[in-house]
Design a protein around this motif. Structure first.
Motif, mmCIF file in Angstrom:
data_model
loop_
_atom_site.group_PDB
_atom_site.id
_atom_site.type_symbol
_atom_site.label_atom_id
_atom_site.label_comp_id
_atom_site.label_asym_id
_atom_site.label_seq_id
_atom_site.Cartn_x
_atom_site.Cartn_y
_atom_site.Cartn_z
ATOM 1 N N GLU A 112 0.807 -1.212 0.000
ATOM 2 C CA GLU A 112 0.000 0.000 0.000
ATOM 3 C C GLU A 112 0.845 1.269 0.000
ATOM 4 N N THR A 113 0.277 2.303 -0.580
ATOM 5 C CA THR A 113 0.821 3.648 -0.501
ATOM 6 C C THR A 113 -0.151 4.459 0.355
ATOM 7 N N VAL A 114 0.187 5.707 0.576
ATOM 8 C CA VAL A 114 -0.713 6.590 1.332
ATOM 9 C C VAL A 114 -2.064 6.685 0.624
ATOM 10 N N TRP A 115 -2.042 6.681 -0.703
ATOM 11 C CA TRP A 115 -3.256 6.884 -1.474
ATOM 12 C C TRP A 115 -3.928 5.592 -1.925
ATOM 13 N N SER A 116 -3.342 4.427 -1.663
ATOM 14 C CA SER A 116 -3.944 3.155 -2.069
ATOM 15 C C SER A 116 -5.307 2.974 -1.422
ATOM 16 N N LEU A 117 -6.198 2.400 -2.207
ATOM 17 C CA LEU A 117 -7.557 2.129 -1.729
ATOM 18 C C LEU A 117 -8.185 3.371 -1.106
ATOM 19 N N PHE A 118 -7.878 4.516 -1.714
ATOM 20 C CA PHE A 118 -8.413 5.817 -1.294
ATOM 21 C C PHE A 118 -8.016 6.183 0.134
ATOM 22 N N GLY A 119 -6.845 5.717 0.544
ATOM 23 C CA GLY A 119 -6.342 6.055 1.872
ATOM 24 C C GLY A 119 -6.932 5.205 2.984
ATOM 25 N N ARG A 120 -7.360 4.015 2.649
ATOM 26 C CA ARG A 120 -7.983 3.141 3.643
ATOM 27 C C ARG A 120 -7.070 2.898 4.848
ATOM 28 N N GLY A 121 -5.777 2.741 4.597
ATOM 29 C CA GLY A 121 -4.835 2.492 5.680
ATOM 30 C C GLY A 121 -4.680 3.672 6.625
ATOM 31 N N TYR A 122 -5.173 4.812 6.228
ATOM 32 C CA TYR A 122 -5.105 6.035 7.042
ATOM 33 C C TYR A 122 -6.504 6.533 7.398
ATOM 34 N N GLY A 123 -7.440 5.627 7.456
ATOM 35 C CA GLY A 123 -8.806 5.998 7.835
ATOM 36 C C GLY A 123 -9.500 6.883 6.816
ATOM 37 N N PHE A 124 -9.124 6.775 5.553
ATOM 38 C CA PHE A 124 -9.674 7.552 4.446
ATOM 39 C C PHE A 124 -9.419 9.057 4.592
ATOM 40 N N ILE A 125 -8.558 9.440 5.509
ATOM 41 C CA ILE A 125 -8.202 10.857 5.649
ATOM 42 C C ILE A 125 -7.574 11.398 4.364
ATOM 43 N N PRO A 126 -6.723 10.623 3.651
ATOM 44 C CA PRO A 126 -6.188 11.143 2.387
ATOM 45 C C PRO A 126 -7.260 11.480 1.352
ATOM 46 N N LEU A 127 -8.423 10.862 1.435
ATOM 47 C CA LEU A 127 -9.521 11.197 0.524
ATOM 48 C C LEU A 127 -10.281 12.421 1.006
ATOM 49 N N LEU A 128 -10.464 12.537 2.296
ATOM 50 C CA LEU A 128 -11.217 13.661 2.855
ATOM 51 C C LEU A 128 -10.390 14.943 2.930
ATOM 52 N N LEU A 129 -9.096 14.821 3.179
ATOM 53 C CA LEU A 129 -8.250 15.995 3.383
ATOM 54 C C LEU A 129 -8.246 16.967 2.198
#
Length: 149
Positions: A112-129
């Motif tokens: 995974e990257t920060v943006w993989s799966l719309f930021g799933r690994g980061y609680g989707f914060i990369p999509l919302l931010l």
């Protein structure tokens, strides 16, 4: 004077309101993502680059985007505003493209990257931010009267 920048054409001073109130929290979150994405990408590239080069290079790109967004959101002036908008738009496009590709072509994204799966690994914060960032920038955009000067 750190929040202000003199306008060269008119000599008047314009206050930067992007780094006040909720903007400080937004900048702090971008800063955390800049640090974490940089550390993650650095570790991945140095220790296991051959396992997923595309994913790790995208992590490094994401880190650069987060760094640019953090700095530009904190700086005053119309130019920095435009840089902020560009950085946040690139971030949103990156999250959407990488998120989609990581679902459709998981072979290219074995890690995974920060943006993989719309930021799933980061609680989707990369999509919302970036969405929150664009809303904040829209609400704090330079006025048209000052932009025309």
């Amino acid at each position: 004077m750190k929040d202000q920048q003199a306008q060269p054409a008119t000599g008047e001073t314009v206050r930067n309101t992007r780094n006040t109130g909720p903007g400080r929290l937004l900048i702090a979150v971008y800063g955390v993502f800049a640090i974490s994405a940089t550390a993650r990408a650095g570790y991945q590239i140095l220790t296991k680059f051959s396992e997923a080069p595309l994913a790790y290079l995208l992590s490094a790109f994401a880190a650069l985007v987060y760094i640019l967004a953090t700095v530009s959101l904190a700086k005053a002036g119309t130019t920095w505003f435009k840089v902020s908008v560009a950085a946040v738009l690139v971030e949103l496009a990156g999250v959407l493209v990488v998120g989609t590709l990581s679902i459709l072509d998981s072979v290219q994204f074995p890690h995974e990257t920060v943006w993989s799966l719309f930021g799933r690994g980061y609680g989707f914060i990369p999509l919302l931010l970036p969405i929150l960032g664009l809303v904040w920038l829209y609400r704090r955009r330079p006025s048209r009267a000052k932009a025309a000067q």
